[in-house]
Design an enzyme around this catalytic site. Structure first.
Site, PDB file in Angstrom:
ATOM      1  N   GLY A  46       0.841  -1.183   0.000  1.00 12.24           N
ATOM      2  CA  GLY A  46       0.000   0.000   0.000  1.00 12.24           C
ATOM      3  C   GLY A  46       0.878   1.235   0.000  1.00 12.24           C
ATOM      4  O   GLY A  46       2.027   1.185   0.451  1.00 12.24           O
ATOM      5  N   GLN A  51       3.225   9.872   1.138  1.00  9.05           N
ATOM      6  CA  GLN A  51       4.498   9.148   1.197  1.00  9.05           C
ATOM      7  C   GLN A  51       5.416   9.465   0.021  1.00  9.05           C
ATOM      8  O   GLN A  51       6.603   9.116   0.055  1.00  9.05           O
ATOM      9  CB  GLN A  51       4.252   7.633   1.256  1.00  9.05           C
ATOM     10  CG  GLN A  51       3.607   7.190   2.562  1.00  9.05           C
ATOM     11  CD  GLN A  51       3.487   5.683   2.608  1.00  9.05           C
ATOM     12  OE1 GLN A  51       2.524   5.127   2.101  1.00  9.05           O
ATOM     13  NE2 GLN A  51       4.463   5.016   3.194  1.00  9.05           N
ATOM     14  N   CYS A  92       6.003  -0.061   7.382  1.00  8.70           N
ATOM     15  CA  CYS A  92       5.631   1.071   6.539  1.00  8.70           C
ATOM     16  C   CYS A  92       6.841   1.468   5.717  1.00  8.70           C
ATOM     17  O   CYS A  92       7.956   1.524   6.250  1.00  8.70           O
ATOM     18  CB  CYS A  92       5.189   2.234   7.424  1.00  8.70           C
ATOM     19  SG  CYS A  92       4.723   3.714   6.520  1.00  8.70           S
ATOM     20  N   LEU A  93       6.636   1.725   4.425  1.00  6.10           N
ATOM     21  CA  LEU A  93       7.762   2.110   3.564  1.00  6.10           C
ATOM     22  C   LEU A  93       8.426   3.394   4.067  1.00  6.10           C
ATOM     23  O   LEU A  93       9.606   3.624   3.801  1.00  6.10           O
ATOM     24  CB  LEU A  93       7.289   2.298   2.117  1.00  6.10           C
ATOM     25  CG  LEU A  93       6.816   1.031   1.396  1.00  6.10           C
ATOM     26  CD1 LEU A  93       6.307   1.377  -0.001  1.00  6.10           C
ATOM     27  CD2 LEU A  93       7.924  -0.014   1.311  1.00  6.10           C
ATOM     28  N   HIS A 134      -4.389   1.510   7.454  1.00  2.00           N
ATOM     29  CA  HIS A 134      -3.031   2.056   7.563  1.00  2.00           C
ATOM     30  C   HIS A 134      -2.845   3.209   6.562  1.00  2.00           C
ATOM     31  O   HIS A 134      -2.341   4.281   6.918  1.00  2.00           O
ATOM     32  CB  HIS A 134      -2.023   0.923   7.309  1.00  2.00           C
ATOM     33  CG  HIS A 134      -0.587   1.331   7.296  1.00  2.00           C
ATOM     34  ND1 HIS A 134       0.338   0.844   8.199  1.00  2.00           N
ATOM     35  CD2 HIS A 134       0.105   2.165   6.470  1.00  2.00           C
ATOM     36  CE1 HIS A 134       1.529   1.387   7.932  1.00  2.00           C
ATOM     37  NE2 HIS A 134       1.406   2.178   6.883  1.00  2.00           N
ATOM     38  N   GLU A 135      -3.289   2.986   5.313  1.00  2.00           N
ATOM     39  CA  GLU A 135      -3.125   4.028   4.280  1.00  2.00           C
ATOM     40  C   GLU A 135      -4.032   5.219   4.563  1.00  2.00           C
ATOM     41  O   GLU A 135      -3.650   6.370   4.346  1.00  2.00           O
ATOM     42  CB  GLU A 135      -3.390   3.458   2.888  1.00  2.00           C
ATOM     43  CG  GLU A 135      -2.505   2.285   2.474  1.00  2.00           C
ATOM     44  CD  GLU A 135      -1.029   2.512   2.736  1.00  2.00           C
ATOM     45  OE1 GLU A 135      -0.570   3.661   2.657  1.00  2.00           O
ATOM     46  OE2 GLU A 135      -0.332   1.519   3.050  1.00  2.00           O
ATOM     47  N   HIS A 138      -2.480   7.579   6.870  1.00  2.00           N
ATOM     48  CA  HIS A 138      -1.477   8.460   6.249  1.00  2.00           C
ATOM     49  C   HIS A 138      -2.131   9.753   5.745  1.00  2.00           C
ATOM     50  O   HIS A 138      -1.508  10.810   5.756  1.00  2.00           O
ATOM     51  CB  HIS A 138      -0.810   7.765   5.051  1.00  2.00           C
ATOM     52  CG  HIS A 138       0.347   6.885   5.419  1.00  2.00           C
ATOM     53  ND1 HIS A 138       1.460   7.352   6.069  1.00  2.00           N
ATOM     54  CD2 HIS A 138       0.571   5.567   5.200  1.00  2.00           C
ATOM     55  CE1 HIS A 138       2.327   6.351   6.234  1.00  2.00           C
ATOM     56  NE2 HIS A 138       1.807   5.255   5.728  1.00  2.00           N
TER      57      HIS A 138
HETATM   58 CO    CO Z   1       2.677   3.371   5.736  1.00  2.00          CO
END
Ligand code: CO
Length: 171
Positions: A46, A51, A92-93, A134-135, A138
């Site tokens: 995701g 991000q 998380c990236l 989660h997304e 963000h």
């Molecule tokens: Co994340």
């Protein structure tokens, strides 16, 4: 090729509430393509627009191994949450090397607009519901480490500091 790059914990855009998309034009479509490109390249499941340093309410998700189940949602809204709460180890990236258990509702009902402009509602449970939440966080400037117990966050302090430093260097 995309010139969009991942940003990391410490970046300002990541901590902001993202702006709703008012018009799905060509620039939004290319942004979504770039988001998929970055997500697949970084082997994520995701990715939210903040991000890649874009403060817009868009995220992309693909939880399948074959990487063909693309879901992109614009201006998503989570309408219902299940009472059942489950722990799951998240990463998380934007927080490389960090993992922690996060408690979240197991199932949700989410609505949003597709890149084609249609309004959709998706009932999700398990991993898909997890990634959506989660997304979605963000888009409100919330990271998964904001949802873990304080003593666990304290244990991650040194690693978080390192990421922040790296983030500063990257500008
Ligand atoms: Co994340």
């Amino acid at each position: 090729m995309s010139d969009k790059k991942l940003v990391f914990y410490g970046n300002e855009t990541l901590a902001q509430v993202a702006e709703p998309v008012s018009n799905i034009d060509g620039s939004i479509i290319s942004l979504i393509d770039e988001m998929f490109e970055v997500m697949y390249k970084e082997q994520g499941i995701g990715l939210a627009a903040p991000q890649i340093n874009v403060s817009k309410r868009i995220f992309v998700v693909d939880i399948g191994d074959k990487r063909v189940n693309r879901i992109a949602l614009i201006n998503p809204v989570i309408k219902e949450f299940s009472d059942k709460i489950e722990p799951y180890e998240e990463g998380c990236l934007s927080l490389p090397g960090i993992n922690a258990d996060v408690l979240r509702p197991d199932a949700i009902l989410i609505s949003g607009i597709t890149p084609e402009g249609s309004e959709v509602e998706i009932e999700a449970r398990g991993l898909l519901a997890r990634v959506f939440q989660h997304e979605y966080d963000h888009l409100n400037g919330i990271l998964f480490i904001d949802r873990i117990e304080k003593y666990i966050k304290d244990e991650l302090k040194q690693e978080l500091k390192k990421i922040k430093k790296m983030s500063k260097k990257a500008g």
